[in-house]
Scaffold this motif. Structure first.
Motif, PDB file in Angstrom:
ATOM      1  N   ALA A 229      -9.186  -2.638  -1.366  1.00 46.23           N
ATOM      2  CA  ALA A 229     -10.204  -3.006  -0.378  1.00 46.23           C
ATOM      3  C   ALA A 229     -10.509  -1.836   0.554  1.00 46.23           C
ATOM      4  CB  ALA A 229      -9.734  -4.217   0.424  1.00 46.23           C
ATOM      5  N   GLY A 230      -9.477  -1.176   1.047  1.00 49.46           N
ATOM      6  CA  GLY A 230      -9.680  -0.055   1.943  1.00 49.46           C
ATOM      7  C   GLY A 230     -10.409   1.094   1.272  1.00 49.46           C
ATOM      8  N   ALA A 231     -10.058   1.378   0.009  1.00 48.21           N
ATOM      9  CA  ALA A 231     -10.714   2.459  -0.716  1.00 48.21           C
ATOM     10  C   ALA A 231     -12.184   2.150  -0.945  1.00 48.21           C
ATOM     11  CB  ALA A 231     -10.006   2.691  -2.052  1.00 48.21           C
ATOM     12  N   LEU A 232     -12.499   0.931  -1.335  1.00 54.86           N
ATOM     13  CA  LEU A 232     -13.888   0.560  -1.590  1.00 54.86           C
ATOM     14  C   LEU A 232     -14.732   0.606  -0.322  1.00 54.86           C
ATOM     15  CD1 LEU A 232     -13.379  -2.389  -4.100  1.00 54.86           C
ATOM     16  CD2 LEU A 232     -14.345  -0.139  -4.606  1.00 54.86           C
ATOM     17  N   LEU A 233     -14.118   0.307   0.817  1.00 56.81           N
ATOM     18  CA  LEU A 233     -14.848   0.327   2.087  1.00 56.81           C
ATOM     19  C   LEU A 233     -14.869   1.709   2.728  1.00 56.81           C
ATOM     20  CD1 LEU A 233     -13.677  -3.074   3.608  1.00 56.81           C
ATOM     21  CD2 LEU A 233     -15.999  -2.483   2.889  1.00 56.81           C
ATOM     22  N   GLY A 234     -14.174   2.667   2.129  1.00 58.85           N
ATOM     23  CA  GLY A 234     -14.196   4.027   2.644  1.00 58.85           C
ATOM     24  C   GLY A 234     -13.380   4.247   3.893  1.00 58.85           C
ATOM     25  N   ALA A 235     -12.312   3.484   4.068  1.00 65.06           N
ATOM     26  CA  ALA A 235     -11.492   3.594   5.280  1.00 65.06           C
ATOM     27  C   ALA A 235     -10.396   4.639   5.117  1.00 65.06           C
ATOM     28  CB  ALA A 235     -10.866   2.247   5.603  1.00 65.06           C
ATOM     29  N   ARG A 236     -10.054   5.290   6.204  1.00 61.44           N
ATOM     30  CA  ARG A 236      -8.943   6.250   6.188  1.00 61.44           C
ATOM     31  C   ARG A 236      -7.603   5.530   6.170  1.00 61.44           C
ATOM     32  NH1 ARG A 236      -9.049  10.431  10.804  1.00 61.44           N
ATOM     33  NH2 ARG A 236      -7.518  11.414   9.446  1.00 61.44           N
ATOM     34  N   ILE A 237      -7.538   4.372   6.832  1.00 63.44           N
ATOM     35  CA  ILE A 237      -6.285   3.624   6.939  1.00 63.44           C
ATOM     36  C   ILE A 237      -6.562   2.157   6.616  1.00 63.44           C
ATOM     37  CG2 ILE A 237      -4.351   2.965   8.433  1.00 63.44           C
ATOM     38  CD1 ILE A 237      -5.070   5.361  10.224  1.00 63.44           C
ATOM     39  N   ALA A 238      -5.741   1.570   5.770  1.00 61.02           N
ATOM     40  CA  ALA A 238      -5.823   0.135   5.480  1.00 61.02           C
ATOM     41  C   ALA A 238      -4.638  -0.565   6.118  1.00 61.02           C
ATOM     42  CB  ALA A 238      -5.826  -0.124   3.973  1.00 61.02           C
ATOM     43  N   VAL A 239      -4.916  -1.678   6.778  1.00 60.16           N
ATOM     44  CA  VAL A 239      -3.874  -2.463   7.432  1.00 60.16           C
ATOM     45  C   VAL A 239      -3.881  -3.860   6.823  1.00 60.16           C
ATOM     46  CG1 VAL A 239      -2.980  -3.383   9.592  1.00 60.16           C
ATOM     47  CG2 VAL A 239      -4.176  -1.179   9.566  1.00 60.16           C
ATOM     48  N   SER A 240      -2.788  -4.225   6.170  1.00 60.63           N
ATOM     49  CA  SER A 240      -2.662  -5.547   5.562  1.00 60.63           C
ATOM     50  C   SER A 240      -1.881  -6.464   6.492  1.00 60.63           C
ATOM     51  CB  SER A 240      -1.937  -5.450   4.216  1.00 60.63           C
ATOM     52  OG  SER A 240      -1.666  -6.738   3.692  1.00 60.63           O
ATOM     53  N   LEU A 241      -2.517  -7.559   6.923  1.00 59.11           N
ATOM     54  CA  LEU A 241      -1.825  -8.613   7.657  1.00 59.11           C
ATOM     55  C   LEU A 241      -1.639  -9.745   6.669  1.00 59.11           C
ATOM     56  CD1 LEU A 241      -3.676  -7.032   9.849  1.00 59.11           C
ATOM     57  CD2 LEU A 241      -3.088  -8.943  11.333  1.00 59.11           C
ATOM     58  N   ILE A 242      -0.403 -10.095   6.375  1.00 54.68           N
ATOM     59  CA  ILE A 242      -0.144 -10.990   5.247  1.00 54.68           C
ATOM     60  C   ILE A 242       1.023 -11.922   5.547  1.00 54.68           C
ATOM     61  CG2 ILE A 242       1.413  -9.336   4.116  1.00 54.68           C
ATOM     62  CD1 ILE A 242       0.077 -10.202   1.437  1.00 54.68           C
ATOM     63  N   GLY A 243       0.953 -13.130   5.009  1.00 55.35           N
ATOM     64  CA  GLY A 243       2.039 -14.092   5.173  1.00 55.35           C
ATOM     65  C   GLY A 243       3.266 -13.659   4.395  1.00 55.35           C
ATOM     66  N   GLU A 244       4.406 -13.578   5.073  1.00 54.81           N
ATOM     67  CA  GLU A 244       5.642 -13.142   4.423  1.00 54.81           C
ATOM     68  C   GLU A 244       6.316 -14.294   3.690  1.00 54.81           C
ATOM     69  OE1 GLU A 244       7.297  -9.442   6.943  1.00 54.81           O
ATOM     70  OE2 GLU A 244       7.743 -11.386   7.823  1.00 54.81           O
ATOM     71  N   ARG A 245       7.217 -13.932   2.802  1.00 50.94           N
ATOM     72  CA  ARG A 245       7.993 -14.937   2.073  1.00 50.94           C
ATOM     73  C   ARG A 245       8.737 -15.817   3.079  1.00 50.94           C
ATOM     74  NH1 ARG A 245       9.447 -14.649  -3.078  1.00 50.94           N
ATOM     75  NH2 ARG A 245       8.968 -12.414  -3.091  1.00 50.94           N
TER      76      ARG A 245
ATOM     77  N   TYR B 274      -2.014   4.988   4.786  1.00 54.01           N
ATOM     78  CA  TYR B 274      -2.994   6.068   4.970  1.00 54.01           C
ATOM     79  C   TYR B 274      -3.597   6.431   3.622  1.00 54.01           C
ATOM     80  CZ  TYR B 274      -5.012  10.470   6.586  1.00 54.01           C
ATOM     81  OH  TYR B 274      -5.881  11.482   6.902  1.00 54.01           O
ATOM     82  N   ARG B 275      -4.906   6.683   3.599  1.00 56.25           N
ATOM     83  CA  ARG B 275      -5.654   6.967   2.382  1.00 56.25           C
ATOM     84  C   ARG B 275      -5.382   5.911   1.306  1.00 56.25           C
ATOM     85  NH1 ARG B 275      -8.438  11.364   3.037  1.00 56.25           N
ATOM     86  NH2 ARG B 275      -7.676  13.192   4.182  1.00 56.25           N
ATOM     87  N   PRO B 276      -5.807   4.683   1.544  1.00 60.26           N
ATOM     88  CA  PRO B 276      -5.557   3.610   0.573  1.00 60.26           C
ATOM     89  C   PRO B 276      -6.247   3.892  -0.754  1.00 60.26           C
ATOM     90  CG  PRO B 276      -7.189   2.937   2.204  1.00 60.26           C
ATOM     91  CD  PRO B 276      -6.619   4.227   2.687  1.00 60.26           C
ATOM     92  N   GLN B 277      -5.540   3.609  -1.829  1.00 58.42           N
ATOM     93  CA  GLN B 277      -6.104   3.745  -3.166  1.00 58.42           C
ATOM     94  C   GLN B 277      -5.271   2.921  -4.133  1.00 58.42           C
ATOM     95  OE1 GLN B 277      -5.731   7.769  -4.678  1.00 58.42           O
ATOM     96  NE2 GLN B 277      -3.894   8.130  -3.469  1.00 58.42           N
ATOM     97  N   VAL B 278      -5.912   2.469  -5.191  1.00 50.52           N
ATOM     98  CA  VAL B 278      -5.207   1.690  -6.206  1.00 50.52           C
ATOM     99  C   VAL B 278      -4.098   2.547  -6.805  1.00 50.52           C
ATOM    100  CG1 VAL B 278      -5.410   0.539  -8.445  1.00 50.52           C
ATOM    101  CG2 VAL B 278      -7.222   0.298  -6.737  1.00 50.52           C
ATOM    102  N   GLY B 279      -2.916   1.979  -6.917  1.00 52.12           N
ATOM    103  CA  GLY B 279      -1.789   2.708  -7.476  1.00 52.12           C
ATOM    104  C   GLY B 279      -0.792   3.192  -6.443  1.00 52.12           C
ATOM    105  N   ASN B 280      -1.121   3.064  -5.157  1.00 52.36           N
ATOM    106  CA  ASN B 280      -0.143   3.404  -4.122  1.00 52.36           C
ATOM    107  C   ASN B 280       1.130   2.589  -4.305  1.00 52.36           C
ATOM    108  OD1 ASN B 280      -1.499   5.377  -2.722  1.00 52.36           O
ATOM    109  ND2 ASN B 280      -2.311   4.013  -1.146  1.00 52.36           N
ATOM    110  N   VAL B 281       2.263   3.186  -3.996  1.00 57.35           N
ATOM    111  CA  VAL B 281       3.530   2.474  -4.077  1.00 57.35           C
ATOM    112  C   VAL B 281       4.037   2.199  -2.665  1.00 57.35           C
ATOM    113  CG1 VAL B 281       4.142   3.375  -6.336  1.00 57.35           C
ATOM    114  CG2 VAL B 281       4.768   4.668  -4.297  1.00 57.35           C
ATOM    115  N   ASP B 282       5.093   1.408  -2.574  1.00 55.20           N
ATOM    116  CA  ASP B 282       5.541   0.948  -1.264  1.00 55.20           C
ATOM    117  C   ASP B 282       6.019   2.068  -0.352  1.00 55.20           C
ATOM    118  OD1 ASP B 282       4.904  -1.648  -1.829  1.00 55.20           O
ATOM    119  OD2 ASP B 282       6.924  -2.229  -2.449  1.00 55.20           O
TER     120      ASP B 282
END
Length: 247
Positions: free
Chosen positions: A159-175, A190-198
């Motif tokens: 999502a961040g890469a498609l929107l052209g953002a420098r930083i993606a912030v995921s707010l998500i429900g935890e287990r 920072y620099r979100p892209q498909v394939g990033n690891v944790d």
């Protein structure tokens, strides 16, 4: 101890929500603790299977002045989401196209709000964090809030890469845990892209009134984002001494 015995260990429970010093009734636990455990287990299961009220969250965000975009992952139902984590990490084609059309290069930050494993946490705590964090980040360019369903953390990379953002912030429900069915997590990349690891992410977790409150989480998030922006990196490569940069 019997059901009516004096509990000499109760003071320990003032320091933790963990199930300690429960005592016993014959060969088992006291009835009250058995029932309490069953209730906690039911709440944890409910948190996993409860659907996010997207319309309500969207309306609340827009009332707070936040533009929203609704998307979904490639897991189109809850069963698939739970059995196929890989599908929850990617946008379905229609959603990916929608974000491509909404691309706004030069956005510093994009927030992606995802149901994750506890829609309950997102429904209760995501908007307060967003509202407070935005007030602390007025010098940053913030893109639209993406509300995602059946989503995992890594969906924010796409999502961040498609929107052209420098930083993606995921707010998500935890287990959900047996004492925390409403815990929200935040992941910064920072620099979100498909394939990033944790290892590319920084995490703020256990956001709920009984732990890290949404207001305090927003302050921690603002400090973290400034450190990520200042250093041009996130995750294990982020110098720890810069995370405490002043707001």
């Amino acid at each position: 101890m019997s059901e009516t015995s004096v509990d000499h260990w109760h003071w320990l429970r003032d320091f933790t929500a963990a199930r300690i010093a429960l005592g016993r009734a014959g060969n088992g636990l006291p009835t009250a603790h058995v029932l309490s455990f069953a209730l906690a287990h039911s709440r944890a299961r409910d948190a996993i299977f409860t659907e996010l009220d997207v319309d309500s969250l969207k309306a609340e965000c827009e009332q707070a002045g936040l533009t929203t975009i609704l998307v979904r992952s490639r897991a189109h139902d809850r069963r698939t989401y739970l059995l196929r984590p890989d599908l929850g990490r990617r946008l379905d084609p229609e959603s990916a196209n929608l974000l491509s059309l909404a691309r706004a290069p030069h956005s510093d930050i994009v927030f992606v709000v995802s149901d994750g494993l506890s829609a309950t946490a997102v429904q209760r705590h995501a908007l307060p964090v967003l509202r407070d964090a935005r007030a602390l980040l007025r010098d940053f360019t913030i893109g639209p809030v993406v509300i995602a369903t059946q989503a995992r953390v890594a969906l924010a990379d796409e999502a961040g890469a498609l929107l052209g953002a420098r930083i993606a912030v995921s707010l998500i429900g935890e287990r959900p845990g047996l004492s925390s069915p409403d815990s929200l997590g935040i992941y910064v990349t920072y620099r979100p892209q498909v394939g990033n690891v944790d290892e590319a992410r920084n995490c703020i977790s256990n956001i709920r009134p009984a732990a890290l409150t949404p207001a305090n989480a927003a302050r921690e998030l603002a400090r973290l984002l400034r450190a990520v922006h200042f250093n041009g990196r996130s995750g294990v490569g982020l110098p720890l001494d810069t995370v405490a940069l002043p707001d």
